[in-house]
Write a protein that holds these residues in place. Structure first.
Motif, PDB file in Angstrom:
ATOM      1  N   VAL A  52       0.772  -1.187   0.050  1.00  0.00           N
ATOM      2  CA  VAL A  52       0.024  -0.111  -0.058  1.00  0.00           C
ATOM      3  C   VAL A  52       0.826   1.216  -0.009  1.00  0.00           C
ATOM      4  N   TRP A  53       1.959   1.202   0.772  1.00  0.00           N
ATOM      5  CA  TRP A  53       2.910   2.592   0.939  1.00  0.00           C
ATOM      6  C   TRP A  53       3.364   2.689  -0.565  1.00  0.00           C
ATOM      7  N   LEU A  58       4.532   5.607  -5.486  1.00  0.00           N
ATOM      8  CA  LEU A  58       4.708   5.619  -6.859  1.00  0.00           C
ATOM      9  C   LEU A  58       3.609   6.619  -7.526  1.00  0.00           C
ATOM     10  N   GLN A  59       2.497   6.542  -6.892  1.00  0.00           N
ATOM     11  CA  GLN A  59       1.360   7.489  -7.537  1.00  0.00           C
ATOM     12  C   GLN A  59       1.960   8.859  -7.295  1.00  0.00           C
ATOM     13  N   GLU A  60       2.102   9.281  -6.266  1.00  0.00           N
ATOM     14  CA  GLU A  60       2.935  10.623  -5.905  1.00  0.00           C
ATOM     15  C   GLU A  60       3.983  10.819  -6.907  1.00  0.00           C
ATOM     16  N   ASN A  61       4.969   9.904  -6.983  1.00  0.00           N
ATOM     17  CA  ASN A  61       6.210  10.529  -7.604  1.00  0.00           C
ATOM     18  C   ASN A  61       5.921  10.370  -9.349  1.00  0.00           C
ATOM     19  N   ALA A  62       5.034   9.536  -9.917  1.00  0.00           N
ATOM     20  CA  ALA A  62       4.787   9.527 -11.102  1.00  0.00           C
ATOM     21  C   ALA A  62       3.630  10.568 -11.497  1.00  0.00           C
ATOM     22  N   MET A  63       3.023  11.013 -10.421  1.00  0.00           N
ATOM     23  CA  MET A  63       1.818  11.888 -10.641  1.00  0.00           C
ATOM     24  C   MET A  63       0.941  11.633 -11.600  1.00  0.00           C
ATOM     25  N   LEU A  64       0.595  11.988 -12.863  1.00  0.00           N
ATOM     26  CA  LEU A  64      -0.475  11.686 -13.892  1.00  0.00           C
ATOM     27  C   LEU A  64       0.350  11.271 -15.169  1.00  0.00           C
ATOM     28  N   ILE A  65       1.541  10.749 -14.998  1.00  0.00           N
ATOM     29  CA  ILE A  65       2.245  10.492 -16.203  1.00  0.00           C
ATOM     30  C   ILE A  65       1.587   8.921 -16.699  1.00  0.00           C
ATOM     31  N   THR A  66       1.584   8.092 -15.521  1.00  0.00           N
ATOM     32  CA  THR A  66       1.248   6.655 -15.911  1.00  0.00           C
ATOM     33  C   THR A  66      -0.035   6.262 -14.941  1.00  0.00           C
ATOM     34  N   HIS A  67      -0.830   5.375 -15.202  1.00  0.00           N
ATOM     35  CA  HIS A  67      -1.718   4.845 -14.640  1.00  0.00           C
ATOM     36  C   HIS A  67      -1.153   3.551 -13.681  1.00  0.00           C
ATOM     37  N   LEU A  68      -1.576   3.540 -12.466  1.00  0.00           N
ATOM     38  CA  LEU A  68      -1.053   2.382 -11.655  1.00  0.00           C
ATOM     39  C   LEU A  68      -2.346   1.396 -11.535  1.00  0.00           C
TER      40      LEU A  68
END
Length: 168
Positions: A52-53, A58-68
């Protein structure tokens, strides 16, 4: 030669914190020839909350560049003794990691590499990835990966790192 990265989630183990509290952790193994990875083979143990962490980081660091991809859902009634539930969760965690390790954007994230190739705690991974420890990401992976001696040779050295984190 074609690049490959294999990911396995296996060997679930119950870890007891005390008489009343226990959790399940899993062995995460990577085998790759990718230049993106410091070590070509590694195994670490991680629990669901660490996944979860990782996803949040990864979501914070990739922002909207990629879908997780999503993680398997957190089940408040998850049974540590139900083999089917454990198998379904392991399969979901593996699918999550397979997508992540094949994303060029996410492969540039230090937190991902520390999660997959070191046994550092979440707090220690954050400090290392943010440059708030005296170890680089590569040093942490080589020194505190699977099959190696403990990253911290003594309790006092671990306390020093925690003091460094508190100062930042």
């Amino acid at each position: 030669m074609q690049e490959f990265t294999g990911v396995w989630v296996r060997d679930p183990r119950i870890q007891k914190e005390d008489f009343w509290h226990a959790y399940m952790d899993y062995e995460i193994c990577i085998h790759t020839n990718s230049l993106a990875f410091t070590k070509k083979c590694s195994c670490v143990r991680r629990r669901y909350s660490e996944f979860v962490w990782l996803r949040k980081k990864l979501q914070e660091n990739a922002m909207l560049i990629t879908h997780l991809p999503k993680l398997p859902p957190k089940n408040p009634f998850f049974s540590l003794n139900n083999a089917r539930e454990i198998g379904v969760r392991m399969q979901g965690l593996r699918k999550f990691l397979e997508v992540v390790v094949h994303s060029p954007v996410l492969l540039s994230d230090s937190c991902l590499h520390l999660f997959l190739q070191s046994q550092l705690s979440v707090k220690q991974m954050e400090a290392c990835a943010e440059g708030r420890s005296r170890y680089t990401v590569s040093e942490a992976i080589h020194s505190f990966g699977s099959g190696n001696k403990r990253f911290f040779d003594s309790q006092s050295e671990e306390e020093n790192m925690e003091e460094e984190e508190d100062m930042h």
